[in-house]
Design an enzyme around this catalytic site. Structure first.
Site, mmCIF file in Angstrom:
data_model
loop_
_atom_site.group_PDB
_atom_site.id
_atom_site.type_symbol
_atom_site.label_atom_id
_atom_site.label_comp_id
_atom_site.label_asym_id
_atom_site.label_seq_id
_atom_site.Cartn_x
_atom_site.Cartn_y
_atom_site.Cartn_z
ATOM 1 N N LYS A 203 41.974 84.681 73.393
ATOM 2 C CA LYS A 203 40.847 84.567 72.467
ATOM 3 C C LYS A 203 40.840 85.780 71.555
ATOM 4 C CE LYS A 203 35.939 84.034 72.053
ATOM 5 N NZ LYS A 203 34.728 83.590 72.688
ATOM 6 N N LYS A 258 42.570 80.449 70.847
ATOM 7 C CA LYS A 258 41.386 80.290 69.991
ATOM 8 C C LYS A 258 41.297 81.428 69.003
ATOM 9 C CE LYS A 258 36.466 80.403 70.383
ATOM 10 N NZ LYS A 258 35.396 80.826 71.199
HETATM 11 C C1 PBG Z 1 31.185 82.656 73.298
HETATM 12 C C2 PBG Z 1 31.969 81.761 72.431
HETATM 13 C C3 PBG Z 1 32.239 81.863 71.063
HETATM 14 C C4 PBG Z 1 32.899 80.707 70.710
HETATM 15 C C5 PBG Z 1 33.037 79.938 71.865
HETATM 16 N N1 PBG Z 1 32.471 80.610 72.919
HETATM 17 C C6 PBG Z 1 31.875 82.889 70.059
HETATM 18 C C7 PBG Z 1 32.257 84.273 70.219
HETATM 19 O O1 PBG Z 1 33.090 84.640 71.031
HETATM 20 O O2 PBG Z 1 31.660 85.090 69.511
HETATM 21 C C8 PBG Z 1 33.326 80.338 69.310
HETATM 22 C C9 PBG Z 1 33.435 78.890 69.025
HETATM 23 C C10 PBG Z 1 33.416 78.510 67.594
HETATM 24 O O3 PBG Z 1 33.399 79.358 66.674
HETATM 25 O O4 PBG Z 1 33.432 77.309 67.343
HETATM 26 N N2 PBG Z 1 31.790 83.778 73.757
#
Ligand code: PBG
Length: 334
Positions: A203, A258
Site C-alpha cells: 500500500k 494499491k
Molecule cells: C484506510 C484506507 C484507505 C483506503 C482504503 N483503506 C485510505 C488511506 O489509507 O488513507 C483508500 C481507498 C480509496 O482511496 O479508494 N486505511
C-alpha cells in the site's frame, strides 16, 4: 521470448489475428468476470449525511440501503463486498475505542447482511483511521509519533470483533509492521480458523486516496498531516515486494497492491513471485478521474472503465476492488 522465431514480414502479419471481432475474441488473453470483482460500499448511521462530494455516483448507505444494493449486485454476479464505515464524529477517539465495540456500525452491518445473505463474502477494512480523531491509521502518541505496537494490538482486537460478527475476510490496510502476524494469532486464539486475511501488503502513500478520506470523514481530521511513516513511498518497487513477501510469511491469504492503475508494474512483479492470489484496489481518485472526465464528455465512460479494469487484470491482478464493480457486472450481464 526465446521461442519467438518469426521470419518477419510477410510470414509475420500481426494483423491476421486482429482482423475481425470473433478472431480478436479467440486470441484475447485477459478476461473480466463479475465473480472477481469486489464492490466497496461506504456505510453510515441512519441519521447521517449520504452525499460524498468528491465521488459522483457514490453515496454512503444506511444498513437498509446496503441490503438493497447487495441484493441487486448478487443478481449480477458480484458476491464480494468491502465495507467502509463513516462513524459519527462523537464516536471518534484517540485510541479508536469504537473499533472494538461489538455494536459498532460495521458489526451491525455484518450481522444484517449475513442474516439475509449468508453466502456473500464480506471484507472488513482494518485500520484505525475511520475511528481516530486525527484520521491516522495508528495510535498517535504524546510525542506525535505513531505507536506501531500499541496499534497492532488494537487491530487484533478489532479483527476478532469483526470476525465474531460474521466478517469473512479481514483486510488490514494500516501498514503497521507485524500486523498480519498479530491478527492471525488473534484469530487463531479465538478459534476463527476460517477467517481469511487479505493484506494490503503493497500500500503506497498515494495522493489518490483523498476522495475516500472525504467519504469516510477522515480528511479534515488528518488535515495537513500525512501517512508517510507507514505507507510505502511511491518511488519504491523493491520495498513493495519485500513488504508483500513478509506478509505471506506472517500468514496472509491474499495480497494487495494499491492503488492499481499507476502501479501495474508492482502488480506484475508480485504476481510473478507470489503463490497466493493478488488483488488490486482501483482507488477513489482513480474512480473520480474516470467518472468526472467522462461526465465532462472528454472520454467514453463505459469503454474507459472496462479498459482500466482489463489492464489491471492483464498486469496480473486475480481480483479487483473497484467502485465500478456494480455497474460493470451489469454491463457484463447484458
Ligand atoms: C484506510 C484506507 C484507505 C483506503 C482504503 N483503506 C485510505 C488511506 O489509507 O488513507 C483508500 C481507498 C480509496 O482511496 O479508494 N486505511
Amino acid at each position: 521470448m526465446k521461442k519467438f522465431l518469426s521470419r518477419g514480414y510477410p510470414y509475420h502479419r500481426g494483423r491476421r489475428t486482429r482482423i475481425n471481432e470473433n478472431i480478436r475474441e479467440l486470441v484475447s488473453e485477459t478476461s473480466l468476470s463479475s465473480s472477481k470483482l469486489i464492490m466497496p460500499y461506504f456505510i453510515r448511521e441512519d441519521n447521517d449525511d449520504s452525499n460524498i462530494f468528491s465521488m459522483k455516483g457514490i453515496k454512503r448507505l444506511s444498513c437498509k440501503e446496503l441490503l438493497e444494493k447487495i441484493s441487486k449486485d448478487l443478481k449480477n454476479g458480484v458476491n464480494t463486498f468491502a465495507l467502509f464505515p463513516k462513524i459519527l464524529d462523537t464516536k471518534k477517539s484517540s485510541l479508536a475505542d469504537e473499533s472494538v465495540n461489538e455494536k459498532n456500525l460495521v458489526c451491525r452491518a455484518l450481522r444484517i447482511v449475513k442474516q439475509e445473505f449468508p453466502d456473500v463474502i464480506l471484507i472488513c477494512d482494518v485500520a484505525l483511521d475511520a475511528y481516530t480523531i486525527n484520521g491516522h491509521d495508528g495510535v498517535v502518541n504524546s510525542n506525535g509519533k505513531i505507536d506501531n505496537d500499541k496499534t497492532i494490538d488494537i487491530l487484533k482486537n478489532m479483527s476478532v470483533n469483526f470476525a465474531a460478527s460474521g466478517c469473512d475476510i479481514i483486510a488490514p490496510s494500516d501498514m503497521m509492521d507485524g500486523r498480519v502476524k498479530i491478527i492471525r494469532e488473534g484469530l487463531e486464539s479465538k478459534k476463527f480458523y476460517e477467517t481469511s486475511i487479505l493484506s494490503y501488503s503493497s500500500k503506497f502513500c498515494s495522493n489518490f486516496y483523498s476522495p475516500f478520506r472525504d467519504a469516510l470523514g477522515s480528511q479534515n481530521n488528518l488535515g495537513k498531516s500525512n501517512k508517510k511513516t507507514y505507507q510505502i513511498d511511491f518511488r519504491n518497487r523493491r520495498e513493495a515486494i519485500k513488504e508483500s513477501l513478509e506478509d505471506v510469511q506472517e500468514g496472509a491469504d491474499i495480497l494487495m497492491v494499491k492503488p492499481a492503475g499507476y502501479y501495474l508494474d508492482i502488480i506484475r512483479e508480485i504476481k510473478n513471485i507470489s503463490l497466493i492470489p493478488v488483488s488490486a484496489f482501483q482507488v477513489s481518485g482513480e474512480y473520480s478521474m474516470i467518472k468526472n472526465a467522462s461526465e465532462e464528455g472528454l472520454i467514453d465512460y463505459e469503454k474507459c472503465v472496462l479498459e482500466s479494469l482489463f489492464c489491471i487484470k492483464r498486469a496480473g491482478a486475480d481480483l479487483i476492488f473497484s467502485y465500478f464493480s456494480s455497474e460493470v457486472a451489469r454491463w457484463l450481464k447484458s
